[in-house]
Each structure stands twice: as structure tokens, then as C-alpha cells.
Design a protein around this motif. Sequence first.
Motif: not given
Length: 126
Positions: A36-40, A43-54
Amino acid sequence: MAQFQSLSDSEMEIMKVIWELAGPVTTSQLLELFAHKGWKVQTLSTFLARLVEKGVLQAEKKGKANLYFPALTQADYHKQEAQNVIDTMYHGSLLDFLAAFYGGQGISREELKELKQWFDREARHD
């Protein structure tokens, strides 16, 4: 986590889903859940990488896919978030935080009673 970093709204939304699923998830599964967000994928991979970094998410390679699972519980994250607010905005003083939170507005007798009971229980654990 070396230094605490708060999560963005989107990162928190992703983590809430991962915490609710309570098991390893793949990017494909998350893409379906967030269709429903229309993420590619990127985009999702970037969010996941940031969550791993954090430090709130861990990744494990499984074949061609990564499996993602929480590095800490939702309750532990919230504890760290609360402590970060107290440390950064109130110089580590819980009393200053409570005074600011109260802000001179009325607090009911019932709320005061509950706070006293909570502090009494906590004092017994020391």
C-alpha cells in the motif's frame, strides 16, 4: 548499539510489523505487507540497512535472500528511547523530566496514588 539513534516514522512502522511477526522476515514478505506504500525494493532495502546500522535489526544471509529479525524487543527499544529523551533533554534527570511533563497541570489523586505505588515497588527492588 554504540550510540542510540531514534527511528524515523517509516522505520518504526517497519519495526512494528517485524516485532508483530516475531520471526525472521524477508524483503519480499515486507514488500507484500507494505504494498500500500508503493515502496520499491531499493527503498525498503535502504530502510532495512538503516535499521541494521542503528542496531535494532539483524540480517542473516540465506541463499540469495536476507532474513531480518529484531536485534532487541519493542520494550527494550522503548526503554532506550525514553532514556535517550531524559539524557539529551533533561541532562539525565528523571525528576526534571517529570517536572517538565507535569508542567504545572493538575494531576489526579488516583494518578498520584498510582505513581506512589510504582515508586514504592521500584524502591523495594533496589
